[in-house]
Enzyme design. Structure first.
Site, PDB file in Angstrom:
ATOM      1  N   LYS A  64       0.858  -1.198   0.000  1.00  0.00           N
ATOM      2  CA  LYS A  64       0.000   0.000   0.000  1.00  0.00           C
ATOM      3  C   LYS A  64       0.881   1.231   0.000  1.00  0.00           C
ATOM      4  O   LYS A  64       1.891   1.285   0.707  1.00  0.00           O
ATOM      5  CB  LYS A  64      -0.858  -0.044   1.282  1.00  0.00           C
ATOM      6  CG  LYS A  64      -1.773   1.108   1.494  1.00  0.00           C
ATOM      7  CD  LYS A  64      -3.233   0.693   1.344  1.00  0.00           C
ATOM      8  CE  LYS A  64      -4.170   1.877   1.197  1.00  0.00           C
ATOM      9  NZ  LYS A  64      -3.954   2.658  -0.019  1.00  0.00           N
ATOM     10  N   LYS A  88       5.727   1.925   8.264  1.00  0.00           N
ATOM     11  CA  LYS A  88       4.545   2.616   8.807  1.00  0.00           C
ATOM     12  C   LYS A  88       3.363   1.663   8.971  1.00  0.00           C
ATOM     13  O   LYS A  88       2.700   1.663  10.002  1.00  0.00           O
ATOM     14  CB  LYS A  88       4.163   3.760   7.863  1.00  0.00           C
ATOM     15  CG  LYS A  88       3.181   4.736   8.463  1.00  0.00           C
ATOM     16  CD  LYS A  88       2.686   5.729   7.445  1.00  0.00           C
ATOM     17  CE  LYS A  88       3.814   6.489   6.781  1.00  0.00           C
ATOM     18  NZ  LYS A  88       3.309   7.424   5.753  1.00  0.00           N
ATOM     19  N   LYS A 100       5.082   2.470  -3.077  1.00  0.00           N
ATOM     20  CA  LYS A 100       4.929   3.884  -3.423  1.00  0.00           C
ATOM     21  C   LYS A 100       5.015   4.011  -4.930  1.00  0.00           C
ATOM     22  O   LYS A 100       5.622   3.165  -5.598  1.00  0.00           O
ATOM     23  CB  LYS A 100       6.027   4.724  -2.774  1.00  0.00           C
ATOM     24  CG  LYS A 100       5.650   6.175  -2.581  1.00  0.00           C
ATOM     25  CD  LYS A 100       4.761   6.385  -1.357  1.00  0.00           C
ATOM     26  CE  LYS A 100       4.329   7.803  -1.193  1.00  0.00           C
ATOM     27  NZ  LYS A 100       3.618   8.011   0.081  1.00  0.00           N
ATOM     28  N   SER A 352      -7.243   4.965   5.023  1.00  0.00           N
ATOM     29  CA  SER A 352      -7.230   4.277   3.724  1.00  0.00           C
ATOM     30  C   SER A 352      -7.560   2.793   3.921  1.00  0.00           C
ATOM     31  O   SER A 352      -8.282   2.184   3.120  1.00  0.00           O
ATOM     32  CB  SER A 352      -5.848   4.386   3.078  1.00  0.00           C
ATOM     33  OG  SER A 352      -5.763   5.545   2.302  1.00  0.00           O
TER      34      SER A 352
END
Ligand code: NAD
Length: 424
Positions: A64, A88, A100, A352
């Site tokens: 993600k 994270k 990313k 999200s």
């Protein structure tokens, strides 16, 4: 940048033992893809843009991470950001790995139609490797909910069915989650609130400056002011404004909006147009003598060149990577607490995650439910990080990495490691 990003792991391995294989796994990205994205421009010319997607690690779940549109986007930056996303998601305990993406482009130079073609082109270029169970993009710098909506639509066209869970940060009317727009700022405030509560500080006595008055900076400033903190300065790429008595965040925002020339889908106004406050430079904002400095713009804002001049004792990192590892050492020596990005800005990816869950289940929550769930996760994970910093006598950043790396190492080990296979 990526080499610097990985340096964050060095102090972690002084505090916790992990298998060498875990270190090896976490030192390289699983998959890095560069694609050319041809776009027919309004004047009839064909322009080729370079797009990136890096899927860093998917041991804990589908990867993600956001998609950034910026002229300086490159593989090194995207890889670093995907590494941070991996950590994270682990710090927040989400069932995701990290990724990313980005396109090397100045989106403000594109018309709305060119921007739409580029965004749809990005999805065509990467459709084979993304998806709701593989890799789920989201907005990042200079991408927004409108762009996520176009991307979800393009993916549906390719697959000939609707898959809203393939991307998050969509408009609420197109399957986005309530509360996503303000989630990163809101989550950062929850992390700060826990820090302040443990210190027995009174929010009304705390002065805050916010670098970056974009999506995250604005929402943080607005919500922090509502909770009683005093916002004394904000800045954007054009410069900053300062008022020791406190700014009215909503007024500054409205002023910025009113003075916008709407180029493409971006706001072009600047906080500097708010004339009734003292104007300061971005450098001056970083050096103000206040209580909390919030970094909500871009990476590498505090380096070894200015770290010694920083006067605040608490920094909240909402941007990704705004403090370099060298600056970290100086700040730590000077007794500055840095609430790190991998914890402080995780509100965005947490909501999200809620969006992805709602898209997949088909059951949608109201904003109160979203905030309650966000607060629960942020408060729990923040307190775990703050406790780890005390028990390991280390910086908050190292504590956050210890927390995330333990979860990552646990997942990698469970797939079987050298020790396991050699004992068979
Ligand atoms: P944004 O584009 O909405 O805002 C960025 C702001 O920073 C703009 O106001 C810009 O003018 C300002 N800026 C740029 N350079 C500056 C400088 N040198 N000094 C002061 N201000 C400057 O982007 P955003 O979504 O708010 O993201 C900001 C940061 O937060 C990025 O590092 C991003 O990766 C990170 N982040 C964003 C989210 C999210 O949900 N949007 C989530 C996690 C992390």
């Amino acid at each position: 940048m990526f080499e610097l990003a990985k340096q964050r792991l060095d102090p972690v391995f002084k505090h916790i033992q992990v298998d060498d294989e875990v270190i090896e796994r976490l030192s390289v990205a699983k998959r890095s893809i560069i694609a050319s994205i041809p776009v027919r421009m309004d004047n009839g010319d064909l322009k080729i843009f370079t797009g990136y997607r890096v899927q860093y690690d998917d041991t804990r779940g589908p990867t993600k991470g956001g998609i950034r549109y910026h002229p300086r986007v490159n593989l090194d930056e995207v890889t670093s950001l995907s590494f941070w996303m991996t950590v994270k998601c682990a710090v927040s305990g989400l069932p995701f790995g990290g990724a990313k993406g980005g396109v090397m482009v100045n989106p403000k130079e594109l018309s709305k139609l060119e921007l739409e073609r580029l965004s749809r082109g990005y999805i065509r270029a990467f459709a084979d490797v993304i998806g709701e169970s593989r890799d789920i993009p989201a907005p990042d710098v200079y991408t927004n909910s409108t762009i996520m909506g176009w991307m979800a639509d393009e993916y549906g066209v390719i697959l000939r069915r609707q898959v809203p869970g393939m991307i998050t940060g969509k408009p609420v009317y197109l399957g986005g989650s309530e509360g996503r727009e303000s989630a990163t700022g809101q989550g950062a405030l929850f992390a700060l609130n826990e820090f302040v509560r443990r210190k027995n500080w009174d929010p009304s006595a705390i002065t805050i400056a916010v670098q970056g008055f974009g999506n995250v900076g604005y929402h943080f400033a607005r919500l922090a002011q509502k909770s009683g903190y005093r916002i004394v300065a904000v800045s954007d790429s054009q410069g900053g404004i300062h008022s020791p008595k406190g700014l009215n965040v909503e007024d500054v925002y409205k002023f910025k909006q009113q003075n916008n020339e709407l180029a493409s889908v971006y706001c072009e106004g600047s906080v500097c147009n708010t004339l009734e406050y003292e104007q300061i430079t971005n450098e001056e904002l970083l050096l103000l003598n206040i209580d909390v400095l919030v970094l909500g713009a871009l990476e590498n804002q505090i380096t070894q060149l200015n770290a010694n001049d920083i006067k605040v004792k608490t920094i909240l990192e909402i941007a990704n990577g705004p403090v370099t590892p060298q600056a970290d050492e100086i700040l730590e020596e000077n007794g500055v607490n840095v609430i790190p990005d991998v914890l402080a800005n995780s509100g965005g990816v947490i909501v999200s995650y809620f969006e992805w869950v709602q898209n997949r289940s088909g059951l949608y929550w109201d904003v109160t439910e979203v905030h309650e769930k966000l607060k629960k996760i942020m408060s729990k994970e923040a307190n775990t990080v703050y406790d780890l910093a005390l028990s390991h006598n280390c910086s908050l950043r190292t504590a956050a990495y210890i927390h995330g790396i333990k979860r990552l190492a646990g997942a990698i080990d469970e797939r079987g490691n050298r020790k396991y296979f050699k004992s068979i």
